[in-house]
Design a protein around this motif. Structure first.
Motif, PDB file in Angstrom:
ATOM      1  N   ALA A 145      -4.726  -0.921   3.001  1.00  9.79           N
ATOM      2  CA  ALA A 145      -4.422  -2.059   2.145  1.00  9.79           C
ATOM      3  C   ALA A 145      -3.348  -2.923   2.799  1.00  9.79           C
ATOM      4  O   ALA A 145      -2.689  -2.513   3.743  1.00  9.79           O
ATOM      5  CB  ALA A 145      -3.942  -1.562   0.779  1.00  9.79           C
ATOM      6  N   GLY A 146      -3.195  -4.105   2.246  1.00 12.70           N
ATOM      7  CA  GLY A 146      -2.195  -5.047   2.736  1.00 12.70           C
ATOM      8  C   GLY A 146      -2.524  -6.424   2.210  1.00 12.70           C
ATOM      9  O   GLY A 146      -3.444  -6.595   1.411  1.00 12.70           O
ATOM     10  N   PRO A 147      -1.785  -7.420   2.668  1.00 12.10           N
ATOM     11  CA  PRO A 147      -1.984  -8.769   2.133  1.00 12.10           C
ATOM     12  C   PRO A 147      -3.334  -9.389   2.505  1.00 12.10           C
ATOM     13  O   PRO A 147      -3.974  -8.989   3.478  1.00 12.10           O
ATOM     14  CB  PRO A 147      -0.843  -9.572   2.749  1.00 12.10           C
ATOM     15  N   ARG A 148      -3.695 -10.376   1.716  1.00 14.15           N
ATOM     16  CA  ARG A 148      -4.881 -11.191   2.004  1.00 14.15           C
ATOM     17  C   ARG A 148      -4.587 -12.078   3.210  1.00 14.15           C
ATOM     18  O   ARG A 148      -3.433 -12.388   3.503  1.00 14.15           O
ATOM     19  CB  ARG A 148      -5.195 -12.085   0.811  1.00 14.15           C
ATOM     20  N   ALA A 149      -5.645 -12.552   3.830  1.00  8.18           N
ATOM     21  CA  ALA A 149      -5.497 -13.445   4.988  1.00  8.18           C
ATOM     22  C   ALA A 149      -4.748 -14.720   4.628  1.00  8.18           C
ATOM     23  O   ALA A 149      -3.942 -15.220   5.421  1.00  8.18           O
ATOM     24  CB  ALA A 149      -6.867 -13.778   5.580  1.00  8.18           C
TER      25      ALA A 149
END
Length: 172
Positions: A145-149
């Motif tokens: 998981a992680g931030p959106r582009a």
């Protein structure tokens, strides 16, 4: 594109690295993880909201993801945490939005979670930390998981390099 390593891939991934990578299919970190799995020739999957919803429209069908009945991102986040052995969150800076929710849900469900803040560490340091964590928790199904582009343009390349490099890393 990195060269495909025959033989070494199977050995490394069966001994120390994930056998499957899952994510929610969102742009950015999620898609980088799925693309890394595809490039490495390992299994991928995960859950996504009804309608294959993502910030850029629909998540492409070539990603082997399952739709939930719910259209909510929270539901798919929780399901991916529960269906994995551990969750990796990669970010530049402190966790916000869905990434912060992911960490909170992993803690609530007492699931292994590694947060790599790329502002504080180099890619090489992240690789070492990830390898150690994967071994320590015997992670075979890794949720990423992680931030959106749109929120962090660097995240796709960082996550993909991090995961692909594991396959070529000298673990001796």
């Amino acid at each position: 594109t990195l060269p495909h390593l025959h033989g070494a891939q199977t050995t490394l991934y069966s001994d120390c690295c994930p056998m499957k990578i899952i994510s929610g299919g969102q742009t950015g970190a999620d898609r980088a993880a799925l693309d890394a799995a595809i490039e490495l020739g390992i299994s991928h999957g995960g859950w996504l909201p009804r309608g294959r919803k993502a910030e850029d429209g629909k998540v492409p069908e070539y990603y082997n993801l399952q739709e939930l009945a719910s259209p909510g991102y929270r539901d798919r986040t929780e399901k991916n945490i529960l269906d994995s052995d551990g969750t990796l969150i990669v970010s530049y800076g402190s966790l916000t939005g869905g990434s912060a929710l992911t960490e909170a849900l992993a803690i609530r469900h007492d699931r292994p979670c590694l947060y790599l803040n790329m502002v504080d560490i180099s890619l090489e340091q992240a690789e070492v930390a990830l390898k150690k964590w994967l071994d320590q928790h015997s992670i075979k199904i890794l949720n990423v998981a992680g931030p959106r582009a749109s929120g962090e343009p660097r995240i796709y390349d960082t996550v993909k390099k991090l995961l692909v490099t594991l396959n070529h890393y000298d673990f001796s």
